[in-house]
Write a protein that holds these residues in place. Sequence first.
Motif, PDB file in Angstrom:
ATOM      1  N   PRO A  37       0.818  -1.232   0.000  1.00  0.00           N
ATOM      2  CA  PRO A  37       0.000   0.000   0.000  1.00  0.00           C
ATOM      3  C   PRO A  37       0.849   1.278   0.000  1.00  0.00           C
ATOM      4  CG  PRO A  37      -0.670  -1.477   1.779  1.00  0.00           C
ATOM      5  CD  PRO A  37       0.575  -2.058   1.180  1.00  0.00           C
ATOM      6  N   TYR A  38       2.047   1.201   0.582  1.00  0.00           N
ATOM      7  CA  TYR A  38       2.909   2.400   0.580  1.00  0.00           C
ATOM      8  C   TYR A  38       3.482   2.639  -0.820  1.00  0.00           C
ATOM      9  CZ  TYR A  38       2.647   1.725   5.625  1.00  0.00           C
ATOM     10  OH  TYR A  38       2.195   1.543   6.910  1.00  0.00           O
ATOM     11  N   ILE A  39       3.896   1.560  -1.488  1.00  0.00           N
ATOM     12  CA  ILE A  39       4.406   1.707  -2.861  1.00  0.00           C
ATOM     13  C   ILE A  39       3.283   2.244  -3.759  1.00  0.00           C
ATOM     14  CG2 ILE A  39       5.342   0.452  -4.852  1.00  0.00           C
ATOM     15  CD1 ILE A  39       7.400  -0.221  -3.014  1.00  0.00           C
ATOM     16  N   ASP A  40       2.045   1.777  -3.494  1.00  0.00           N
ATOM     17  CA  ASP A  40       0.905   2.220  -4.306  1.00  0.00           C
ATOM     18  C   ASP A  40       0.651   3.717  -4.180  1.00  0.00           C
ATOM     19  OD1 ASP A  40       0.499  -0.313  -5.222  1.00  0.00           O
ATOM     20  OD2 ASP A  40      -1.201  -0.764  -3.916  1.00  0.00           O
ATOM     21  N   ARG A  41       1.068   4.304  -3.068  1.00  0.00           N
ATOM     22  CA  ARG A  41       0.843   5.739  -2.865  1.00  0.00           C
ATOM     23  C   ARG A  41       1.724   6.603  -3.765  1.00  0.00           C
ATOM     24  NH1 ARG A  41       1.600   7.560   3.208  1.00  0.00           N
ATOM     25  NH2 ARG A  41       0.544   5.847   4.233  1.00  0.00           N
ATOM     26  N   LEU A  42       2.812   6.015  -4.273  1.00  0.00           N
ATOM     27  CA  LEU A  42       3.776   6.807  -5.053  1.00  0.00           C
ATOM     28  C   LEU A  42       3.333   6.871  -6.508  1.00  0.00           C
ATOM     29  CD1 LEU A  42       6.952   5.025  -3.664  1.00  0.00           C
ATOM     30  CD2 LEU A  42       5.997   7.205  -2.892  1.00  0.00           C
ATOM     31  N   ASN A  43       3.539   8.008  -7.120  1.00  0.00           N
ATOM     32  CA  ASN A  43       3.261   8.109  -8.565  1.00  0.00           C
ATOM     33  C   ASN A  43       4.563   7.806  -9.302  1.00  0.00           C
ATOM     34  OD1 ASN A  43       0.541   8.875  -8.509  1.00  0.00           O
ATOM     35  ND2 ASN A  43       1.158  10.948  -7.891  1.00  0.00           N
TER      36      ASN A  43
END
Length: 254
Positions: A37-43
């Motif tokens: 979920p943290y990686i998903d937050r990055l564009n």
Amino acid sequence: MSGSLTVVGLGPGNPDQMTPEALAAVAAAEDFFGYFPYIDRLNLRPDQRRHASDNREELARARAALEMAANGGKVCVVSGGDPGVFAMAAAVCEAIDEGPVEWRSIDFSVVPGVTAMLAVAARAGAPLGHDFCAISLSNNLKPWKIIEKRLIAAAEAGFVMAFYNPVSKARPHQLGDAFALLRRHLPGEVPVIFGRAAGRPDETIRIVPLSEAESGMADMATCVIVGTAETRIIEREGQRPIVYSPRSFKGAGT
Ligand code: SAH
């Protein structure tokens, strides 16, 4: 050739609470390791690679990231909040400490972030305005007896406490046990703040006296702040009260 490894704190979830330093570190890296979920937050750009993994694999993830950095990669390890608070920075340090000597020459840095207790405290007012401590209630990495000892010591010493990892499916009773223990050492009117998903669209902030605090009021996305006998509540008509711990010690509860 040895590369770089930066451990970056992404803040509590609101993109506005990510620091310019963290944004620059993300822009400069090529390979990203972290809980998905943290990686998903990055564009991320198409040229930036994701190596997302499950939450329980911190040490394996740290080793994989170090291995890649040792081979010349520009690696970023991400954590929610601050990476040094119950998160990946210490896991990377442990891996370096126990790992091959080459890992010590990696260009290693940590970029801080807004940790959950600060995001929750800001929503409530200033509950951390006097001395405070942070305690993870998870007994995955330490025995519950030690947690109980620290709770009693913190209550008796007059620290405001911020609880991370307050409950999980595997540990449904611990927060309730912690409140029961604290009720024996603190007055029932001490304010308890349940800050859930601070900085995210589904944020909720709830304030109750310790006498009414229950474990069902928290989940894994909640940071719980327990005040002291000195912590005050300012009631406001039609608005959430303000909770603050005065800067000067007046001796309440001693
Ligand atoms: N490194 C993180 C903490 C990781 S431990 C940080 O500095 O915030 C995970 C715990 O952090 C959760 O169980 C919860 O207690 C707390 N937490 C993380 N994000 C949160 C948020 N947005 N709001 C409230 N609590 C949060």
